[in-house]
Design an enzyme around this catalytic site. Structure first.
Site, PDB file in Angstrom:
ATOM      1  N   GLU A  40      50.255 -37.674 -96.203  1.00 51.33           N
ATOM      2  CA  GLU A  40      50.750 -36.652 -97.070  1.00 51.33           C
ATOM      3  C   GLU A  40      51.718 -36.816 -98.292  1.00 51.33           C
ATOM      4  O   GLU A  40      51.567 -36.523 -99.259  1.00 51.33           O
ATOM      5  CB  GLU A  40      51.339 -35.606 -96.336  1.00 51.33           C
ATOM      6  CG  GLU A  40      50.542 -34.688 -95.282  1.00 51.33           C
ATOM      7  CD  GLU A  40      50.748 -35.594 -93.774  1.00 51.33           C
ATOM      8  OE1 GLU A  40      50.202 -34.844 -92.811  1.00 51.33           O
ATOM      9  OE2 GLU A  40      51.156 -36.876 -93.733  1.00 51.33           O
ATOM     10  N   LYS A  45      47.431 -38.483 -86.544  1.00 51.35           N
ATOM     11  CA  LYS A  45      47.163 -39.377 -87.758  1.00 51.35           C
ATOM     12  C   LYS A  45      45.963 -40.251 -87.596  1.00 51.35           C
ATOM     13  O   LYS A  45      45.306 -40.476 -88.654  1.00 51.35           O
ATOM     14  CB  LYS A  45      48.496 -40.175 -87.851  1.00 51.35           C
ATOM     15  CG  LYS A  45      49.542 -39.340 -88.176  1.00 51.35           C
ATOM     16  CD  LYS A  45      51.060 -40.184 -88.213  1.00 51.35           C
ATOM     17  CE  LYS A  45      52.254 -39.618 -88.593  1.00 51.35           C
ATOM     18  NZ  LYS A  45      53.245 -40.305 -88.725  1.00 51.35           N
ATOM     19  N   HIS A  72      63.449  -6.533 -87.209  1.00 47.89           N
ATOM     20  CA  HIS A  72      61.989  -5.929 -87.473  1.00 47.89           C
ATOM     21  C   HIS A  72      61.000  -6.252 -87.389  1.00 47.89           C
ATOM     22  O   HIS A  72      59.790  -5.847 -87.954  1.00 47.89           O
ATOM     23  CB  HIS A  72      62.508  -5.312 -89.060  1.00 47.89           C
ATOM     24  CG  HIS A  72      63.558  -4.477 -89.120  1.00 47.89           C
ATOM     25  ND1 HIS A  72      63.681  -3.076 -88.988  1.00 47.89           N
ATOM     26  CD2 HIS A  72      65.067  -5.018 -89.569  1.00 47.89           C
ATOM     27  CE1 HIS A  72      65.035  -2.876 -89.255  1.00 47.89           C
ATOM     28  NE2 HIS A  72      65.674  -3.807 -89.472  1.00 47.89           N
ATOM     29  N   GLU A  88      60.414 -32.500 -81.058  1.00 45.42           N
ATOM     30  CA  GLU A  88      59.731 -33.908 -81.338  1.00 45.42           C
ATOM     31  C   GLU A  88      60.813 -34.736 -80.511  1.00 45.42           C
ATOM     32  O   GLU A  88      60.211 -35.754 -79.962  1.00 45.42           O
ATOM     33  CB  GLU A  88      59.842 -34.356 -82.688  1.00 45.42           C
ATOM     34  CG  GLU A  88      58.942 -35.540 -83.116  1.00 45.42           C
ATOM     35  CD  GLU A  88      58.883 -35.755 -84.525  1.00 45.42           C
ATOM     36  OE1 GLU A  88      58.030 -35.360 -85.182  1.00 45.42           O
ATOM     37  OE2 GLU A  88      60.027 -36.370 -85.144  1.00 45.42           O
ATOM     38  N   LYS A 108      59.239 -43.890 -95.105  1.00 48.92           N
ATOM     39  CA  LYS A 108      59.846 -45.145 -94.536  1.00 48.92           C
ATOM     40  C   LYS A 108      58.858 -46.313 -94.731  1.00 48.92           C
ATOM     41  O   LYS A 108      59.134 -47.303 -95.371  1.00 48.92           O
ATOM     42  CB  LYS A 108      60.208 -45.119 -93.076  1.00 48.92           C
ATOM     43  CG  LYS A 108      60.591 -46.402 -92.347  1.00 48.92           C
ATOM     44  CD  LYS A 108      61.137 -46.346 -90.933  1.00 48.92           C
ATOM     45  CE  LYS A 108      62.250 -45.283 -90.937  1.00 48.92           C
ATOM     46  NZ  LYS A 108      62.781 -45.528 -89.394  1.00 48.92           N
ATOM     47  N   GLY A 110      63.627 -40.461 -88.319  1.00 51.93           N
ATOM     48  CA  GLY A 110      63.421 -39.268 -89.355  1.00 51.93           C
ATOM     49  C   GLY A 110      64.077 -38.237 -89.281  1.00 51.93           C
ATOM     50  O   GLY A 110      64.622 -37.600 -90.276  1.00 51.93           O
ATOM     51  N   ARG A 111      64.160 -37.621 -88.015  1.00 53.62           N
ATOM     52  CA  ARG A 111      64.750 -36.170 -87.954  1.00 53.62           C
ATOM     53  C   ARG A 111      66.015 -36.204 -87.748  1.00 53.62           C
ATOM     54  O   ARG A 111      66.878 -35.163 -87.649  1.00 53.62           O
ATOM     55  CB  ARG A 111      63.968 -35.613 -86.665  1.00 53.62           C
ATOM     56  CG  ARG A 111      64.229 -36.480 -85.274  1.00 53.62           C
ATOM     57  CD  ARG A 111      63.369 -35.923 -84.233  1.00 53.62           C
ATOM     58  NE  ARG A 111      63.340 -36.630 -83.119  1.00 53.62           N
ATOM     59  CZ  ARG A 111      62.576 -37.581 -82.921  1.00 53.62           C
ATOM     60  NH1 ARG A 111      61.725 -38.103 -83.742  1.00 53.62           N
ATOM     61  NH2 ARG A 111      62.540 -38.118 -81.613  1.00 53.62           N
TER      62      ARG A 111
END
Length: 540
Positions: free
Chosen positions: A210, A510, A382, A351, A204, A265-266
């Site tokens: 990153e 951040k 398992h 979040e 955005k 964002g999510r």
């Protein structure tokens, strides 16, 4: 009703629920034995998804208490506020209009018109890639798409692209890079060719650490492969609200797709963040995904609370979190192609609900969000299912099953479904000490050996689960499933009295990482803690 009144109601109703819990610590086995039709009484269906929530510690009076709590929190009004575009994100003064991203029919609002324009841009762009009219710097068609993003700009589209593998275009491969660890990008690019590769930079702000660093490294890789600065636009598009920064990077203005402040964002895979879905599967498939989500939106908007899938799921989770003091929830999709679903849900839920103050900034005196975790069935059986069955913690489980086979190996699919059903049955029934002794003696153990070993084989049972069944794993049903959990999380926020749309806790790390990076190799501030300083000396 004022926020103070809602808080007072919340405290009173939670006390009432806890009193109900203390008085009625009933057994699931008893609930089923006293009501042979319990599964029919505690199940719902909407938008092609069936929910069996009968394996929960609920009676009808329990459910009514939970519904009364929802009414006292004015849940119907809060649902209407979300869907109408009211300012539900009060700390950032924004609506949360992810449902507008999947509207159907003619656009009616300013937001829907903006979404329609974006859909047109996505469709036209994807057609140019699929029809191979868009070509790389030396004239080759694009054969590889690398999507660079992180968090909400990565988890949703990555999960959907994997889930819809049968719809993938044969001539195009879509890859995802998120981690600042350079190995993520290096390992992705090792067998790719610059002249056939196009990058989507999804951020955005166009400044996320990153994403920025991976995009810059990708830019250098393209240039080293023979592309000129003027030809960069053939290999980069962006999804961003920072048009200037994207253009400065070398992306043509017409290849910058919008992001809006009214979509978190999510919740963004339905927007241009979903461009990798369109490229991997085709625009028609993306439309079917939107239609499935819209069907769940309609159910959420119009169905009474007691028959409303997202509402009931949120109420059940609230019941366990507040009264049974559960700290986590496991999510178990019995479908290999949904392997990344738990990771997507982790961000969506944790979040959103990982808060410690209410909407007015008052400290909570009750627990908020849970730890969400899980993996695809039957692999989990398992590894960590041992903890679910015999561990000391009560961990509610969501099983997700797909009725129609997802491969040509139909016999294996029947085994997969049998495993799914048996796990929820085992959590319910368990195995008593008497049963364990009897099994051991029938297996040839002596009476003394059986008595010594039996306690280790006892499985308490009485452990709760939901089971959701999709008719098939296709774009429509997947869209409905994702929207179901989105709405469940929103309702969870309403029940807790918190804002599920901000994420201020993400910011501190951040800020500090930038300071640590800047201080590396130089003078470390004396007032930093000794652990941070010693770690910097060891690592940086």
């Amino acid at each position: 009703m004022t926020s103070e009144s809602l808080a007072l109601n919340r405290a009173t109703d939670i006390r009432q629920l806890r009193s109900h819990y203390e008085q009625h610590k009933w057994s699931l086995r008893k609930l089923f034995s006293t009501d042979p039709d319990r599964a029919a009484h505690f199940s719902l269906e909407a938008a092609g998804i069936y929910l069996d929530y009968s394996k929960n510690h609920l009676r009808r009076d329990t459910l009514q208490l939970l519904l009364d709590y929802a009414a006292d929190q004015q849940l119907n009004d809060q649902i209407a506020a979300l869907l109408s575009g009211a300012i539900v994100n009060n700390t950032e003064h924004r609506p949360a209009l992810h449902t507008a991203l999947r509207f159907q029919g003619q656009p009616q609002t300013e937001h829907e018109r903006a979404v329609e324009d974006c859909r047109t841009q996505m469709r036209q762009f994807s057609e140019s890639i699929h029809q191979q009219t868009w070509r790389g710097f030396n004239g080759n068609p694009i054969r590889h798409i690398v999507h660079i993003g992180i968090g909400g700009s990565d988890l949703g589209p990555r999960m959907v692209v994997e889930a819809l593998h049968p719809w993938h275009k044969a001539h195009l491969q879509v890859h995802f890079v998120a981690n600042i660890d350079g190995a993520d990008l290096d390992d992705t690019l090792v067998n790719l060719h610059p002249q056939e590769t196009l990058f989507i930079v999804a951020s955005k702000s166009f400044s996320t650490l990153e994403t920025r660093e991976n995009a810059l490294s990708a830019r250098r890789w393209i240039l080293a492969g023979g592309c000129t600065e003027k030809q960069l636009a053939k290999h980069f598009v962006a999804v961003s609200s920072n048009v200037v920064a994207a253009q400065d990077f070398g992306i043509a203005p017409e290849n910058i797709f919008p992001m809006w402040s009214w979509v978190g964002g999510r919740y963004s895979l339905w927007s241009a963040i979903g461009l990798p879905i369109v490229l991997a599967c085709g625009y028609e498939v993306f439309e079917q995904l939107l239609q499935g989500a819209h069907a769940m939106d309609q159910h959420f908007a119009t169905t009474p609370l007691k028959h409303n899938l997202p509402v009931v799921m949120a109420l059940v989770h609230f019941w366990y979190r507040q009264c049974w003091h559960t700290g986590s929830q496991v999510v178990l999709p019995y479908a290999q192609r949904l392997a990344r679903f738990p990771a997507w849900l982790q961000q969506l839920d944790m979040e959103s609900l990982g808060k410690s103050v209410d909407r007015s900034g008052r400290a909570l005196d009750y627990p908020s969000g849970s730890v969400i975790w899980g993996t695809e069935g039957s692999n989990g059986q398992h590894s960590f299912h041992q903890l679910l069955h015999q561990g000391t913690d009560l961990i509610p489980a969501d099983f997700i099953a797909v009725k129609a086979p997802t491969s040509q190996l139909h016999a294996q699919h029947r085994w997969l479904l049998a495993c799914c059903i048996s796990q929820s049955q085992a959590l319910l029934q368990g195995k008593s000490l008497h049963q364990a002794r009897q099994e051991l003696e029938e297996a040839g153990y002596t009476h003394r050996e059986a008595h010594a070993l039996a306690p280790h084989k006892v499985i308490p049972g009485n452990r709760p689960s939901n089971t959701l069944i999709l008719e098939k794993l296709d774009p429509h049903h997947l869209g409905a499933l994702l929207a179901l959990y989105e709405h469940k999380v929103y309702v969870g926020g309403c029940l807790l009295g918190i804002n599920p749309f901000d994420q201020w806790g993400v910011e501190l790390g951040k800020q500090l990482s930038s300071k640590i990076h800047s201080a590396a190799g130089g003078a470390v501030p004396e007032d930093w803690d000794s652990s941070t300083r010693s770690l910097m000396e060891k690592l940086l």
